[in-house]
Motif scaffolding. Structure first.
Motif, PDB file in Angstrom:
ATOM      1  N   ALA A  15       0.817  -1.218   0.000  1.00 27.02           N
ATOM      2  CA  ALA A  15       0.000   0.000   0.000  1.00 27.02           C
ATOM      3  C   ALA A  15       0.842   1.255   0.000  1.00 27.02           C
ATOM      4  CB  ALA A  15      -0.957  -0.004   1.191  1.00 27.02           C
ATOM      5  N   ARG A  16       2.110   1.156   0.426  1.00 21.17           N
ATOM      6  CA  ARG A  16       2.964   2.335   0.500  1.00 21.17           C
ATOM      7  C   ARG A  16       3.707   2.597  -0.814  1.00 21.17           C
ATOM      8  NH1 ARG A  16       4.010   0.259   5.894  1.00 21.17           N
ATOM      9  NH2 ARG A  16       6.017  -0.609   5.253  1.00 21.17           N
ATOM     10  N   GLN A  17       3.584   1.707  -1.771  1.00 23.96           N
ATOM     11  CA  GLN A  17       4.251   1.922  -3.045  1.00 23.96           C
ATOM     12  C   GLN A  17       3.450   2.894  -3.916  1.00 23.96           C
ATOM     13  OE1 GLN A  17       5.780  -1.367  -5.245  1.00 23.96           O
ATOM     14  NE2 GLN A  17       6.190  -2.616  -3.420  1.00 23.96           N
ATOM     15  N   SER A  18       4.130   3.498  -4.879  1.00 24.25           N
ATOM     16  CA  SER A  18       3.477   4.459  -5.768  1.00 24.25           C
ATOM     17  C   SER A  18       2.528   3.733  -6.718  1.00 24.25           C
ATOM     18  CB  SER A  18       4.524   5.227  -6.575  1.00 24.25           C
ATOM     19  OG  SER A  18       5.220   4.352  -7.450  1.00 24.25           O
ATOM     20  N   GLU A  19       1.578   4.486  -7.249  1.00 24.03           N
ATOM     21  CA  GLU A  19       0.613   3.894  -8.174  1.00 24.03           C
ATOM     22  C   GLU A  19       1.297   3.380  -9.436  1.00 24.03           C
ATOM     23  OE1 GLU A  19      -2.571   6.551  -9.000  1.00 24.03           O
ATOM     24  OE2 GLU A  19      -3.462   6.370  -6.993  1.00 24.03           O
ATOM     25  N   SER A  20       2.324   4.070  -9.892  1.00 18.95           N
ATOM     26  CA  SER A  20       3.016   3.620 -11.099  1.00 18.95           C
ATOM     27  C   SER A  20       3.689   2.269 -10.876  1.00 18.95           C
ATOM     28  CB  SER A  20       4.050   4.659 -11.535  1.00 18.95           C
ATOM     29  OG  SER A  20       5.014   4.879 -10.507  1.00 18.95           O
TER      30      SER A  20
END
Length: 255
Positions: free
Chosen positions: A64-69
């Motif tokens: 969940a903490r990763q970027s959308e890209s």
């Protein structure tokens, strides 16, 4: 007066000029906008194809903490159970001319601390919309492979959605800001903030046929050609309406 005596002249009419000055930039802008959309769709298709070659990552709350890209189209393996009496029906999904719904089911991951919304695919519905479909659900713990789905923009809603009443909820689209508190209270778990689309032939999968992009890059490019052609046509009409260019061309041809 002979052909040699015809001179090219311009006579600007203010209403035609204002109309052209307003409409021409709009047509050019729409053409470049379609080219931009074509590039975006091509990049999405390439990203989906590249991510499809990757082995699925084991689900962890840290995702969940990763970027959308980084998350878009990421293959993920889930282990856990589908929650009963918590399904969501995405309304008015048509498949091969038949009315139905996409079924989104909360999936409690192993350990019970997180819930992931899994879009399980399409199920046929009652055309009269009076009877909701019976949704099959695997019992017990299962392992499911899915991909993270992040929509390209905000969902288009015909009206405000109602998050009250009996389950399954019938919605137009997933709004995590409104749905997350409701599911957190119902399940007592943390809701993963992105939807996942199940892969075919997985436990709980229904009719799965995901469309990565709704309009191909080639079609956007064709739209761009149409807008640019209209811009050129408008400019030519303005020139011919504001000058004696047509008479000048005819006299040159007759010389």
């Amino acid at each position: 007066m002979g052909a040699q005596g015809v001179k090219l002249q311009f006579q600007i009419e203010w209403r035609t000029t204002v109309f052209t000055a307003i409409l021409l930039p709009v047509l050019v802008f729409l053409g470049f906008w379609q080219l931009q959309r074509a590039e975006e769709k091509a990049q999405l298709a390439q990203a989906y194809e590249a991510r499809g070659q990757m082995p699925p990552a084991q689900f962890a709350p840290q995702l969940a903490r990763q970027s959308e890209s980084n998350l878009r189209y990421l293959p993920v393996r889930l282990r856990g159970t589908y929650l009963p009496d918590s399904d969501i029906l995405l309304d008015n999904r048509i498949q091969q001319g038949r009315f139905g719904y996409e079924v989104v089911s909360p999936f409690r991951t192993f350990g019970g601390e997180d819930v992931v919304l899994v879009n399980r695919g399409w199920i046929e519905g009652d055309r009269s919309r009076q009877i909701l479909p019976t949704i099959p659900r695997p019992e017990g713990e299962v392992i499911v492979e899915a991909t993270v789905y992040i929509p390209p923009g905000e969902p288009y809603l015909l009206a405000d959605q109602v998050y009250e009443g009996q389950w399954p909820l019938r919605l137009q689209a997933i709004e995590f800001d409104k749905l997350t508190p409701l599911l957190s209270d119902k399940t007592g778990a943390t809701v993963f903030p992105h939807l996942m689309r199940i892969q075919p032939d997985q436990p709980g999968a229904l009719s799965v046929s995901w469309q990565v992009i709704n309009v191909s890059p080639g079609k956007h490019q064709a739209y761009a050609v149409q807008w640019f052609s209209m811009a050129v046509a408008l400019l030519l009409l303005f020139v011919f309406a504001s000058s004696n260019l047509w008479q000048w061309i005819r006299n040159r041809d007759s010389k």
